[in-house]
Design a protein around this motif. Structure first.
Motif, PDB file in Angstrom:
ATOM      1  N   PHE A 236      30.583 -29.194  21.099  1.00  0.00           N
ATOM      2  CA  PHE A 236      31.939 -28.882  20.630  1.00  0.00           C
ATOM      3  C   PHE A 236      31.854 -27.850  19.523  1.00  0.00           C
ATOM      4  O   PHE A 236      30.965 -27.892  18.674  1.00  0.00           O
ATOM      5  N   VAL A 237      32.803 -26.910  19.536  1.00  0.00           N
ATOM      6  CA  VAL A 237      32.953 -25.958  18.452  1.00  0.00           C
ATOM      7  C   VAL A 237      34.447 -25.782  18.190  1.00  0.00           C
ATOM      8  O   VAL A 237      35.248 -25.746  19.121  1.00  0.00           O
ATOM      9  N   GLY A 238      34.821 -25.741  16.921  1.00  0.00           N
ATOM     10  CA  GLY A 238      36.235 -25.588  16.593  1.00  0.00           C
ATOM     11  C   GLY A 238      36.432 -24.927  15.245  1.00  0.00           C
ATOM     12  O   GLY A 238      35.583 -25.050  14.352  1.00  0.00           O
ATOM     13  N   VAL A 239      37.542 -24.209  15.117  1.00  0.00           N
ATOM     14  CA  VAL A 239      37.897 -23.582  13.842  1.00  0.00           C
ATOM     15  C   VAL A 239      39.411 -23.682  13.680  1.00  0.00           C
ATOM     16  O   VAL A 239      40.150 -23.522  14.656  1.00  0.00           O
ATOM     17  N   PRO A 240      39.900 -23.996  12.491  1.00  0.00           N
ATOM     18  CA  PRO A 240      41.348 -24.120  12.288  1.00  0.00           C
ATOM     19  C   PRO A 240      42.065 -22.779  12.457  1.00  0.00           C
ATOM     20  O   PRO A 240      41.500 -21.711  12.220  1.00  0.00           O
ATOM     21  N   VAL A 241      43.326 -22.875  12.839  1.00  0.00           N
ATOM     22  CA  VAL A 241      44.223 -21.724  12.863  1.00  0.00           C
ATOM     23  C   VAL A 241      45.276 -21.974  11.790  1.00  0.00           C
ATOM     24  O   VAL A 241      45.911 -23.035  11.773  1.00  0.00           O
ATOM     25  N   TYR A 242      45.424 -21.014  10.897  1.00  0.00           N
ATOM     26  CA  TYR A 242      46.330 -21.182   9.764  1.00  0.00           C
ATOM     27  C   TYR A 242      47.546 -20.259   9.873  1.00  0.00           C
ATOM     28  O   TYR A 242      47.490 -19.210  10.503  1.00  0.00           O
ATOM     29  N   TYR A 243      48.628 -20.677   9.211  1.00  0.00           N
ATOM     30  CA  TYR A 243      49.714 -19.748   8.922  1.00  0.00           C
ATOM     31  C   TYR A 243      49.275 -18.903   7.720  1.00  0.00           C
ATOM     32  O   TYR A 243      48.262 -19.202   7.079  1.00  0.00           O
ATOM     33  N   SER A 244      50.041 -17.876   7.397  1.00  0.00           N
ATOM     34  CA  SER A 244      49.660 -16.993   6.297  1.00  0.00           C
ATOM     35  C   SER A 244      49.691 -17.689   4.942  1.00  0.00           C
ATOM     36  O   SER A 244      49.052 -17.236   3.989  1.00  0.00           O
ATOM     37  N   ASP A 245      50.433 -18.802   4.835  1.00  0.00           N
ATOM     38  CA  ASP A 245      50.474 -19.536   3.563  1.00  0.00           C
ATOM     39  C   ASP A 245      49.374 -20.593   3.467  1.00  0.00           C
ATOM     40  O   ASP A 245      49.388 -21.455   2.589  1.00  0.00           O
ATOM     41  N   ASN A 246      48.426 -20.520   4.427  1.00  0.00           N
ATOM     42  CA  ASN A 246      47.247 -21.402   4.460  1.00  0.00           C
ATOM     43  C   ASN A 246      47.541 -22.831   4.908  1.00  0.00           C
ATOM     44  O   ASN A 246      46.657 -23.693   4.832  1.00  0.00           O
ATOM     45  N   THR A 247      48.745 -23.108   5.371  1.00  0.00           N
ATOM     46  CA  THR A 247      48.989 -24.396   6.012  1.00  0.00           C
ATOM     47  C   THR A 247      48.434 -24.340   7.429  1.00  0.00           C
ATOM     48  O   THR A 247      48.358 -23.272   8.048  1.00  0.00           O
ATOM     49  N   VAL A 248      48.055 -25.497   7.956  1.00  0.00           N
ATOM     50  CA  VAL A 248      47.380 -25.543   9.252  1.00  0.00           C
ATOM     51  C   VAL A 248      48.381 -25.526  10.401  1.00  0.00           C
ATOM     52  O   VAL A 248      49.328 -26.316  10.426  1.00  0.00           O
ATOM     53  N   TYR A 249      48.171 -24.610  11.333  1.00  0.00           N
ATOM     54  CA  TYR A 249      48.929 -24.596  12.590  1.00  0.00           C
ATOM     55  C   TYR A 249      48.256 -25.524  13.594  1.00  0.00           C
ATOM     56  O   TYR A 249      48.891 -26.336  14.249  1.00  0.00           O
ATOM     57  N   GLY A 250      46.936 -25.394  13.716  1.00  0.00           N
ATOM     58  CA  GLY A 250      46.186 -26.190  14.685  1.00  0.00           C
ATOM     59  C   GLY A 250      44.746 -25.723  14.722  1.00  0.00           C
ATOM     60  O   GLY A 250      44.166 -25.389  13.680  1.00  0.00           O
ATOM     61  N   THR A 251      44.186 -25.640  15.922  1.00  0.00           N
ATOM     62  CA  THR A 251      42.784 -25.250  16.061  1.00  0.00           C
ATOM     63  C   THR A 251      42.569 -24.433  17.333  1.00  0.00           C
ATOM     64  O   THR A 251      43.349 -24.513  18.278  1.00  0.00           O
ATOM     65  N   ILE A 252      41.488 -23.665  17.340  1.00  0.00           N
ATOM     66  CA  ILE A 252      40.992 -23.034  18.557  1.00  0.00           C
ATOM     67  C   ILE A 252      39.575 -23.572  18.768  1.00  0.00           C
ATOM     68  O   ILE A 252      38.749 -23.532  17.851  1.00  0.00           O
ATOM     69  N   CYS A 253      39.324 -24.124  19.957  1.00  0.00           N
ATOM     70  CA  CYS A 253      38.099 -24.903  20.171  1.00  0.00           C
ATOM     71  C   CYS A 253      37.416 -24.566  21.497  1.00  0.00           C
ATOM     72  O   CYS A 253      38.044 -24.061  22.430  1.00  0.00           O
ATOM     73  N   GLY A 254      36.144 -24.905  21.553  1.00  0.00           N
ATOM     74  CA  GLY A 254      35.373 -24.842  22.782  1.00  0.00           C
ATOM     75  C   GLY A 254      34.719 -26.190  23.017  1.00  0.00           C
ATOM     76  O   GLY A 254      34.314 -26.873  22.066  1.00  0.00           O
ATOM     77  N   LEU A 255      34.596 -26.587  24.284  1.00  0.00           N
ATOM     78  CA  LEU A 255      34.043 -27.905  24.609  1.00  0.00           C
ATOM     79  C   LEU A 255      33.311 -27.867  25.937  1.00  0.00           C
ATOM     80  O   LEU A 255      33.767 -27.222  26.894  1.00  0.00           O
ATOM     81  N   ASP A 256      32.159 -28.536  26.000  1.00  0.00           N
ATOM     82  CA  ASP A 256      31.400 -28.656  27.243  1.00  0.00           C
ATOM     83  C   ASP A 256      30.859 -30.071  27.344  1.00  0.00           C
ATOM     84  O   ASP A 256      30.724 -30.762  26.330  1.00  0.00           O
ATOM     85  N   ASP A 257      30.589 -30.524  28.572  1.00  0.00           N
ATOM     86  CA  ASP A 257      30.005 -31.861  28.726  1.00  0.00           C
ATOM     87  C   ASP A 257      28.484 -31.785  28.842  1.00  0.00           C
ATOM     88  O   ASP A 257      27.827 -32.776  29.138  1.00  0.00           O
ATOM     89  N   GLN A 258      27.944 -30.597  28.630  1.00  0.00           N
ATOM     90  CA  GLN A 258      26.503 -30.387  28.579  1.00  0.00           C
ATOM     91  C   GLN A 258      26.192 -29.525  27.361  1.00  0.00           C
ATOM     92  O   GLN A 258      27.074 -28.857  26.817  1.00  0.00           O
ATOM     93  N   PHE A 259      24.928 -29.539  26.938  1.00  0.00           N
ATOM     94  CA  PHE A 259      24.549 -28.728  25.786  1.00  0.00           C
ATOM     95  C   PHE A 259      24.808 -27.253  26.062  1.00  0.00           C
ATOM     96  O   PHE A 259      24.476 -26.735  27.128  1.00  0.00           O
ATOM     97  N   HIS A 260      25.437 -26.597  25.097  1.00  0.00           N
ATOM     98  CA  HIS A 260      25.709 -25.165  25.236  1.00  0.00           C
ATOM     99  C   HIS A 260      25.276 -24.484  23.947  1.00  0.00           C
ATOM    100  O   HIS A 260      25.753 -24.817  22.868  1.00  0.00           O
ATOM    101  N   LYS A 261      24.391 -23.529  24.058  1.00  0.00           N
ATOM    102  CA  LYS A 261      23.872 -22.819  22.894  1.00  0.00           C
ATOM    103  C   LYS A 261      24.874 -21.765  22.445  1.00  0.00           C
ATOM    104  O   LYS A 261      25.292 -20.903  23.211  1.00  0.00           O
TER     105      LYS A 261
END
Length: 289
Positions: free
Chosen positions: A105-130
């Motif tokens: 799993f990899v994820g990073v937050p997505v913010y509005y310009s005032d630094n409040t959180v909108y959500g996230t953009i993520c990647g996910l696999d059911d096997q190891f991914h480099k």
């Protein structure tokens, strides 16, 4: 021979989000990429790009605290990477981990310009991914790009609303002057804005002045008719002013569909019809009473 590059235009945040996930998929290759939005309690999966397996369902939701996205938000602005969700102390005891085996799993937050959180953009696999440093940097850049798109969309909605302000005349009577080009998205914003105003303040009559409209087509005509119908349902009497000849020519059924609606040539005539009289005070300023 000169080559021309096509410019990608996005109609809204959803289109931009889908395009960004496609770009990420081509570069990174992780099975599932998704963008989620949360309100601090529920995590909603808005856009998904699944490659080989459908690991993430678009439109699904779950309590934020039970999602990997919450871990990403708590981690801060830099990407959170979990090589093996089944072994990592943050994820191994979570219920959803049962679905992803020894996945990454990899994820990073997505913010509005005032630094409040909108959500996230993520990647996910059911096997190891480099994932390389370049991959992580790309995730950060895409998060920044989504912030930019969010702010553009917010600014555009504010502009659209301001170009159709609701001007109170007196208690229960207001005017909404519609100016410029009317597109389907803008028509939706106007309808939403009008309904919010009518629900917050008692309204008997709403005068919709379209004399400043530059272009109209069948789609826009339908939106205006929709606004008129909705106003009737909620007990507000619509009054239309400023219909131009080109509107009748481009949308022939427009005037016919308004046969039961009060239509006046201009704003002054509409106000007089509603019982207002134009007078001049000593300072030569005109006003309706």
């Amino acid at each position: 021979m000169d080559s021309k590059k096509s410019v990608k235009n996005f109609g809204d945040f959803d289109e931009a989000a889908a395009y960004i996930l496609q770009l990420l998929s081509k570069q990174i290759g992780i099975n599932s990429l998704f963008i989620a939005k949360n309100d601090g309690h529920i995590n909603n999966i808005l856009k998904v790009h699944n490659a080989d397996k459908k690991l993430v369902e678009e439109g699904s939701s779950m309590p934020l605290i039970q999602s990997y996205c919450s871990l990403s938000i708590n981690h801060g602005a830099v990407p959170l990477i979990i090589d093996d969700v089944s072994k990592n102390e943050l994820t191994r005891s979570m219920e959803i981990t049962k679905n992803y085996g020894q996945g990454t799993f990899v994820g990073v937050p997505v913010y509005y310009s005032d630094n409040t959180v909108y959500g996230t953009i993520c990647g996910l696999d059911d096997q190891f991914h480099k994932l390389s440093e370049e991959d992580l940097y790309t995730f950060e850049m895409m998060s920044t790009l989504l912030t930019y798109v969010l702010e553009l969309e917010k600014a555009n909605q504010q502009i659209q609303t301001l170009t159709a302000p609701i001007v109170p005349v007196t208690k229960g009577v207001a005017i909404v002057p519609v100016i410029g080009d009317i597109t389907a998205p803008r028509a939706e914003v106007i309808i939403k804005h009008v309904l919010e105003k009518c629900s917050s303040e008692p309204m008997d009559y709403l005068i919709i002045d379209v004399s400043g409209v530059l272009q109209i087509n069948a789609v826009v005509g339908e939106y205006l008719l929709k606004l008129v119908s909705i106003l009737k349902v909620i007990g507000v009497t619509p009054v239309i002013t400023g219909i131009q000849p080109f509107m009748a020519l481009k949308v022939p059924h427009f005037a016919a569909a308004l046969k039961d609606v009060l239509i006046e040539a201009n704003l002054e005539a509409a106000l007089k019809n509603l019982g207002f009289v134009l007078i001049k005070n000593e300072k030569k300023n005109q006003t309706f009473v």
